[in-house]
Design a protein around this motif. Structure first.
Motif, PDB file in Angstrom:
ATOM      1  N   GLY A  31     -12.826 100.306 -29.250  1.00 37.03           N
ATOM      2  CA  GLY A  31     -12.140  99.491 -28.311  1.00 37.03           C
ATOM      3  C   GLY A  31     -12.764  98.377 -27.545  1.00 37.03           C
ATOM      4  N   TYR A  32     -12.095  97.863 -26.403  1.00 38.80           N
ATOM      5  CA  TYR A  32     -12.740  96.811 -25.691  1.00 38.80           C
ATOM      6  C   TYR A  32     -13.310  97.278 -24.488  1.00 38.80           C
ATOM      7  CZ  TYR A  32     -10.580  93.792 -28.974  1.00 38.80           C
ATOM      8  OH  TYR A  32     -10.287  93.152 -30.472  1.00 38.80           O
ATOM      9  N   TYR A  33     -14.157  96.763 -24.093  1.00 30.57           N
ATOM     10  CA  TYR A  33     -14.889  97.211 -22.592  1.00 30.57           C
ATOM     11  C   TYR A  33     -15.366  95.891 -22.007  1.00 30.57           C
ATOM     12  CZ  TYR A  33     -15.607 101.862 -24.691  1.00 30.57           C
ATOM     13  OH  TYR A  33     -15.289 102.915 -25.308  1.00 30.57           O
ATOM     14  N   THR A  34     -15.474  96.211 -20.397  1.00 29.94           N
ATOM     15  CA  THR A  34     -16.197  95.459 -19.534  1.00 29.94           C
ATOM     16  C   THR A  34     -16.953  95.978 -18.888  1.00 29.94           C
ATOM     17  OG1 THR A  34     -14.045  93.901 -19.334  1.00 29.94           O
ATOM     18  CG2 THR A  34     -15.470  93.867 -17.444  1.00 29.94           C
ATOM     19  N   LEU A  35     -18.217  95.579 -18.708  1.00 33.46           N
ATOM     20  CA  LEU A  35     -19.213  96.201 -18.203  1.00 33.46           C
ATOM     21  C   LEU A  35     -19.604  95.417 -16.581  1.00 33.46           C
ATOM     22  CD1 LEU A  35     -21.693  97.398 -20.895  1.00 33.46           C
ATOM     23  CD2 LEU A  35     -19.898  98.583 -19.810  1.00 33.46           C
ATOM     24  N   LEU A  36     -19.651  96.064 -15.650  1.00 35.64           N
ATOM     25  CA  LEU A  36     -19.906  95.569 -14.424  1.00 35.64           C
ATOM     26  C   LEU A  36     -21.117  96.170 -13.798  1.00 35.64           C
ATOM     27  CD1 LEU A  36     -16.643  95.736 -12.875  1.00 35.64           C
ATOM     28  CD2 LEU A  36     -17.799  93.621 -13.565  1.00 35.64           C
ATOM     29  N   PRO A  37     -22.104  95.788 -12.942  1.00 37.81           N
ATOM     30  CA  PRO A  37     -23.494  96.316 -12.638  1.00 37.81           C
ATOM     31  C   PRO A  37     -23.489  97.614 -12.058  1.00 37.81           C
ATOM     32  CG  PRO A  37     -23.253  94.070 -11.467  1.00 37.81           C
ATOM     33  CD  PRO A  37     -21.731  94.598 -12.067  1.00 37.81           C
ATOM     34  N   LYS A  38     -22.358  98.243 -11.695  1.00 38.25           N
ATOM     35  CA  LYS A  38     -22.558  99.618 -11.196  1.00 38.25           C
ATOM     36  C   LYS A  38     -21.902 100.568 -12.335  1.00 38.25           C
ATOM     37  CE  LYS A  38     -22.970  98.604  -6.512  1.00 38.25           C
ATOM     38  NZ  LYS A  38     -23.609  99.338  -5.342  1.00 38.25           N
ATOM     39  N   HIS A  39     -21.766 100.107 -13.629  1.00 32.22           N
ATOM     40  CA  HIS A  39     -20.991 100.978 -14.576  1.00 32.22           C
ATOM     41  C   HIS A  39     -22.204 101.725 -15.082  1.00 32.22           C
ATOM     42  CE1 HIS A  39     -19.316 101.821 -18.717  1.00 32.22           C
ATOM     43  NE2 HIS A  39     -18.248 101.244 -18.182  1.00 32.22           N
ATOM     44  N   MET A  78     -21.264  97.842 -32.092  1.00 30.39           N
ATOM     45  CA  MET A  78     -20.109  96.700 -32.156  1.00 30.39           C
ATOM     46  C   MET A  78     -20.028  96.255 -33.366  1.00 30.39           C
ATOM     47  SD  MET A  78     -21.867  94.619 -28.865  1.00 30.39           S
ATOM     48  CE  MET A  78     -22.711  93.849 -29.978  1.00 30.39           C
ATOM     49  N   PRO A  79     -18.711  96.002 -33.791  1.00 32.05           N
ATOM     50  CA  PRO A  79     -18.197  95.203 -34.765  1.00 32.05           C
ATOM     51  C   PRO A  79     -18.626  93.718 -34.516  1.00 32.05           C
ATOM     52  CG  PRO A  79     -16.315  95.704 -33.594  1.00 32.05           C
ATOM     53  CD  PRO A  79     -17.480  96.239 -32.909  1.00 32.05           C
ATOM     54  N   PRO A  80     -18.390  92.965 -35.638  1.00 30.91           N
ATOM     55  CA  PRO A  80     -18.522  91.421 -35.559  1.00 30.91           C
ATOM     56  C   PRO A  80     -17.507  91.318 -34.450  1.00 30.91           C
ATOM     57  CG  PRO A  80     -18.381  91.856 -37.829  1.00 30.91           C
ATOM     58  CD  PRO A  80     -18.188  93.316 -37.078  1.00 30.91           C
ATOM     59  N   ASN A  81     -17.994  90.383 -33.432  1.00 25.29           N
ATOM     60  CA  ASN A  81     -16.946  90.140 -32.374  1.00 25.29           C
ATOM     61  C   ASN A  81     -17.659  88.987 -31.456  1.00 25.29           C
ATOM     62  OD1 ASN A  81     -17.420  91.614 -29.242  1.00 25.29           O
ATOM     63  ND2 ASN A  81     -18.595  92.655 -30.964  1.00 25.29           N
ATOM     64  N   ILE A  82     -16.605  88.457 -30.615  1.00 27.37           N
ATOM     65  CA  ILE A  82     -17.126  87.325 -29.691  1.00 27.37           C
ATOM     66  C   ILE A  82     -17.327  88.041 -28.101  1.00 27.37           C
ATOM     67  CG2 ILE A  82     -16.552  85.289 -28.536  1.00 27.37           C
ATOM     68  CD1 ILE A  82     -15.028  84.269 -30.941  1.00 27.37           C
ATOM     69  N   VAL A  83     -18.402  87.898 -27.745  1.00 30.43           N
ATOM     70  CA  VAL A  83     -18.806  88.675 -26.509  1.00 30.43           C
ATOM     71  C   VAL A  83     -18.593  87.613 -25.410  1.00 30.43           C
ATOM     72  CG1 VAL A  83     -20.732  89.684 -25.217  1.00 30.43           C
ATOM     73  CG2 VAL A  83     -20.413  90.098 -27.507  1.00 30.43           C
ATOM     74  N   LYS A  84     -17.986  87.949 -24.216  1.00 28.45           N
ATOM     75  CA  LYS A  84     -17.748  86.949 -23.177  1.00 28.45           C
ATOM     76  C   LYS A  84     -18.595  87.474 -22.019  1.00 28.45           C
ATOM     77  CE  LYS A  84     -14.002  86.707 -20.464  1.00 28.45           C
ATOM     78  NZ  LYS A  84     -12.591  86.615 -20.037  1.00 28.45           N
ATOM     79  N   TYR A  85     -19.457  86.564 -21.395  1.00 29.21           N
ATOM     80  CA  TYR A  85     -19.982  87.114 -20.053  1.00 29.21           C
ATOM     81  C   TYR A  85     -20.075  86.099 -19.166  1.00 29.21           C
ATOM     82  CZ  TYR A  85     -23.702  84.058 -22.511  1.00 29.21           C
ATOM     83  OH  TYR A  85     -24.542  83.179 -22.925  1.00 29.21           O
ATOM     84  N   GLN A  86     -20.075  86.384 -17.796  1.00 31.52           N
ATOM     85  CA  GLN A  86     -19.989  85.622 -16.821  1.00 31.52           C
ATOM     86  C   GLN A  86     -21.495  85.653 -15.825  1.00 31.52           C
ATOM     87  OE1 GLN A  86     -16.775  86.682 -14.042  1.00 31.52           O
ATOM     88  NE2 GLN A  86     -17.286  85.285 -12.497  1.00 31.52           N
ATOM     89  N   THR A  87     -21.745  84.595 -15.579  1.00 37.19           N
ATOM     90  CA  THR A  87     -23.116  84.208 -14.838  1.00 37.19           C
ATOM     91  C   THR A  87     -22.913  84.166 -13.282  1.00 37.19           C
ATOM     92  OG1 THR A  87     -23.126  81.941 -15.600  1.00 37.19           O
ATOM     93  CG2 THR A  87     -24.347  83.171 -16.936  1.00 37.19           C
ATOM     94  N   PRO A  88     -23.899  84.394 -12.502  1.00 34.97           N
ATOM     95  CA  PRO A  88     -23.847  84.344 -11.482  1.00 34.97           C
ATOM     96  C   PRO A  88     -22.868  83.081 -10.600  1.00 34.97           C
ATOM     97  CG  PRO A  88     -25.986  85.394 -11.624  1.00 34.97           C
ATOM     98  CD  PRO A  88     -25.476  84.675 -12.880  1.00 34.97           C
ATOM     99  N   ASP A  89     -23.380  81.910 -11.178  1.00 36.30           N
ATOM    100  CA  ASP A  89     -22.414  80.605 -10.780  1.00 36.30           C
ATOM    101  C   ASP A  89     -20.988  80.634 -11.102  1.00 36.30           C
ATOM    102  OD1 ASP A  89     -22.768  80.397 -13.613  1.00 36.30           O
ATOM    103  OD2 ASP A  89     -23.949  78.675 -13.245  1.00 36.30           O
ATOM    104  N   ASP A  90     -20.531  81.894 -11.679  1.00 41.95           N
ATOM    105  CA  ASP A  90     -19.051  82.034 -11.936  1.00 41.95           C
ATOM    106  C   ASP A  90     -18.729  81.369 -13.360  1.00 41.95           C
ATOM    107  OD1 ASP A  90     -18.501  84.052 -10.169  1.00 41.95           O
ATOM    108  OD2 ASP A  90     -18.054  82.443  -8.588  1.00 41.95           O
ATOM    109  N   LYS A  91     -19.358  80.948 -14.221  1.00 45.96           N
ATOM    110  CA  LYS A  91     -19.400  80.309 -15.434  1.00 45.96           C
ATOM    111  C   LYS A  91     -19.216  81.334 -16.530  1.00 45.96           C
ATOM    112  CE  LYS A  91     -21.384  75.847 -14.352  1.00 45.96           C
ATOM    113  NZ  LYS A  91     -22.064  74.621 -14.664  1.00 45.96           N
ATOM    114  N   ILE A  92     -18.072  81.000 -17.579  1.00 44.05           N
ATOM    115  CA  ILE A  92     -17.891  82.003 -18.615  1.00 44.05           C
ATOM    116  C   ILE A  92     -18.623  81.085 -19.606  1.00 44.05           C
ATOM    117  CG2 ILE A  92     -16.220  82.743 -19.983  1.00 44.05           C
ATOM    118  CD1 ILE A  92     -15.927  83.927 -17.222  1.00 44.05           C
ATOM    119  N   HIS A  93     -19.368  82.296 -20.279  1.00 42.87           N
ATOM    120  CA  HIS A  93     -20.079  81.797 -21.636  1.00 42.87           C
ATOM    121  C   HIS A  93     -19.631  82.799 -22.965  1.00 42.87           C
ATOM    122  CE1 HIS A  93     -22.779  79.475 -19.105  1.00 42.87           C
ATOM    123  NE2 HIS A  93     -22.625  80.466 -18.239  1.00 42.87           N
ATOM    124  N   TYR A  94     -20.016  82.428 -24.056  1.00 41.03           N
ATOM    125  CA  TYR A  94     -19.450  83.125 -25.170  1.00 41.03           C
ATOM    126  C   TYR A  94     -20.634  83.126 -26.544  1.00 41.03           C
ATOM    127  CZ  TYR A  94     -14.756  82.155 -23.431  1.00 41.03           C
ATOM    128  OH  TYR A  94     -13.814  82.069 -22.644  1.00 41.03           O
TER     129      TYR A  94
END
Length: 96
Positions: free
Chosen positions: A27-35, A42-58
């Motif tokens: 399935g799909y997951y979102t991890l946050l600091p207190k997880h 992981m299968p082949p996929n596109i990972v999305k992550y957010q940096t402290p400046d609130d920018k989204i990267h892939y």
């Protein structure tokens, strides 16, 4: 959290992040600091992550393992392609 991405050629990236979204084999997951600590394949996929400046990267990656332990999320993948544009990243994947 710190995101560390490893491939056979070495460290691909080490960056501070606020959250990460990815696909695992079950399935799909979102991890946050207190997880809770977490390990998954992981299968082949596109990972999305957010940096402290609130920018989204892939990042596109093929099969891998993700481990969240404490403040660190480590990914071991065969290959990773980083790009802030989802459209550009999709084209790069199709070319590969």
């Amino acid at each position: 959290m710190i995101l560390k991405v490893y491939s056979p050629i070495g460290i691909v990236m080490e960056k501070e992040i606020q959250k990460i979204d990815f696909e695992a084999l079950n399935g799909y997951y979102t991890l946050l600091p207190k997880h809770v600590d977490f390990v998954t394949a992981m299968p082949p996929n596109i990972v999305k992550y957010q940096t402290p400046d609130d920018k989204i990267h892939y990042m596109a990656c093929n099969h891998g393992i993700l481990v969240k332990q404490g403040d660190t999320v480590s990914m071991s993948v065969q290959k990773a392609i980083l790009n802030d544009s989802l459209a550009t990243l999709t084209n790069a994947i199709q070319t590969e």
